[in-house]
Enzyme design. Structure first.
Site, short mmCIF file in Angstrom:
data_model
loop_
_atom_site.label_atom_id
_atom_site.label_comp_id
_atom_site.label_asym_id
_atom_site.label_seq_id
_atom_site.Cartn_x
_atom_site.Cartn_y
_atom_site.Cartn_z
N SER A 173 -1.32 6.16 -9.76
CA SER A 173 -1.05 6.99 -8.59
C SER A 173 -1.40 8.45 -8.86
O SER A 173 -2.56 8.76 -9.19
CB SER A 173 0.41 6.81 -8.18
OG SER A 173 0.65 7.31 -6.90
N GLU A 268 -2.81 -1.55 -0.15
CA GLU A 268 -2.04 -0.33 -0.35
C GLU A 268 -2.65 0.91 0.26
O GLU A 268 -3.83 0.96 0.60
CB GLU A 268 -1.82 -0.11 -1.84
CG GLU A 268 -3.07 0.24 -2.60
CD GLU A 268 -2.73 0.90 -3.92
OE1 GLU A 268 -2.43 2.10 -3.89
OE2 GLU A 268 -2.78 0.22 -4.94
N HIS A 298 1.09 -0.97 -3.92
CA HIS A 298 0.85 0.21 -4.76
C HIS A 298 1.43 0.01 -6.16
O HIS A 298 2.61 -0.30 -6.32
CB HIS A 298 1.46 1.43 -4.09
CG HIS A 298 1.08 2.73 -4.71
ND1 HIS A 298 -0.22 3.14 -4.84
CD2 HIS A 298 1.84 3.74 -5.22
CE1 HIS A 298 -0.26 4.33 -5.40
NE2 HIS A 298 0.99 4.71 -5.66
#
Length: 325
Positions: A173, A268, A298
């Site tokens: 991320s 995602e 995610h």
């Protein structure tokens, strides 16, 4: 597009993954959308709950060993922890591979502790020690504090005697965005680049323009709403212009770029970020491999209790690391 060198993502996600995503889409996503997540007070109150929940669903394998680091780098503090997966030898020498892990979660929550389970599994399957960076978080620390900590941590590893060709940068991320910032900083300073990168669901566009466009096409993440996520990230970027070179990192054919594996869940919010990053790396002449995992959300790699694909994806990442180390 599926481009794989370390195993193959299945054509469809597992029944368990599809069922869990369906439940999350009905329960968690609406709550995410209606909650004012842009409030610093809400973020501070949520941190312990979110962190404890992640610890519950991303357990640390028995036999994992850790060692905290609180020391001074050349221009500031370096914080984090060494992580050895079960049965990984306690080696920290220059001629062995080290994983430099950069955790995600929007620059505002999480820590090496929340990601210890994932880092331990990656360590165990590569037989490599990992250093997991504890960078400063927003809203207490604004852009580019986390990026500065990432660069400082990399320089500290070099100062410990690790050679750049033995460093593999991994992250998820926001950690993916930090990894790209690190490459740009190394290039500008003439520092050697890491051997390779492994990025899980990387953030490439901190304006969330790619994610918002994806949502506008009707492609919805089962948990994360793009507008709410952008409000969270704004607590870190604090009005920095989108064209700031450390916000939107540009890659060039003359850059010395490491071999990279990118894994992303096809459902995602940051799926297009991953595709854009892969295309940018390839256009700049890098060796990049993209895995798109159907019906996954995610950073699904963190949650072996929720989806069987988590374990397979981490094994694929480990094979990639072993292939380039």
């Amino acid at each position: 597009m599926n481009v794989n060198t370390a195993g193959s993502a299945p054509a469809r996600g597992s029944l368990r993954a599809r069922a869990i995503n369906g439940s999350l889409a009905r329960v968690v996503n609406p709550a995410f959308r209606i909650t004012n997540l842009g409030s610093p007070q809400i973020i501070s109150a949520m941190r312990p709950v979110v962190n404890q929940t992640l610890n519950l669903f991303s357990p640390v394998p028995p036999g994992t060993r850790t060692e905290p680091v609180r020391t001074r780098g050349d221009d500031g503090q370096v914080r984090g922890e060494w992580v050895w997966g079960p049965r990984v030898g306690q080696r920290r020498v220059a001629d062995t591979t080290v994983i430099y892990y950069l955790h995600g979660s929007g620059y505002v929550i999480c820590s090496p502790r929340t990601h210890r389970g994932l880092v331990s599994r990656l360590s165990r399957r590569t037989d490599c020690v990992a250093f997991s960076l504890d960078y400063r978080l927003a809203p207490e620390h604004r852009f580019p504090a986390a990026g500065d900590d990432t660069v400082r941590g990399y320089r500290w590893l070099l100062d410990q005697g690790y050679r750049a060709e033995n460093i593999v940068v991994a992250g998820d991320s926001a950690g993916g965005h930090l990894a790209m910032d690190l490459l740009a900083a190394n290039q500008a300073a003439g520092r050697p680049q890491p051997r390779a990168m492994v990025l899980f669901s990387p953030l490439m566009d901190p304006t969330f323009g790619l994610a918002l466009a994806r949502e506008a096409r009707g492609e919805k993440d089962p948990i994360i709403a793009a507008r709410s996520a952008r409000r969270i990230l704004d607590m870190y970027t604090a009005g920095a212009p989108a064209n700031h070179p450390r916000m939107t990192v540009s890659l060039h054919p003359a850059d010395d770029l490491p071999a990279t594996l990118i894994q992303v869940g096809a459902r995602e919010v940051m799926a297009d970020d991953a595709r854009f990053l892969h295309a940018s790396l390839v256009a700049a002449g890098a060796r990049s491999h993209l895995q798109q995992w159907p019906d996954q959300g995610h950073v699904f790699q963190m949650f072996p209790m929720l989806t069987p694909e988590s374990s397979q994806a981490v094994s694929d990442a480990a094979r990639f690391i072993r292939s380039v180390a």
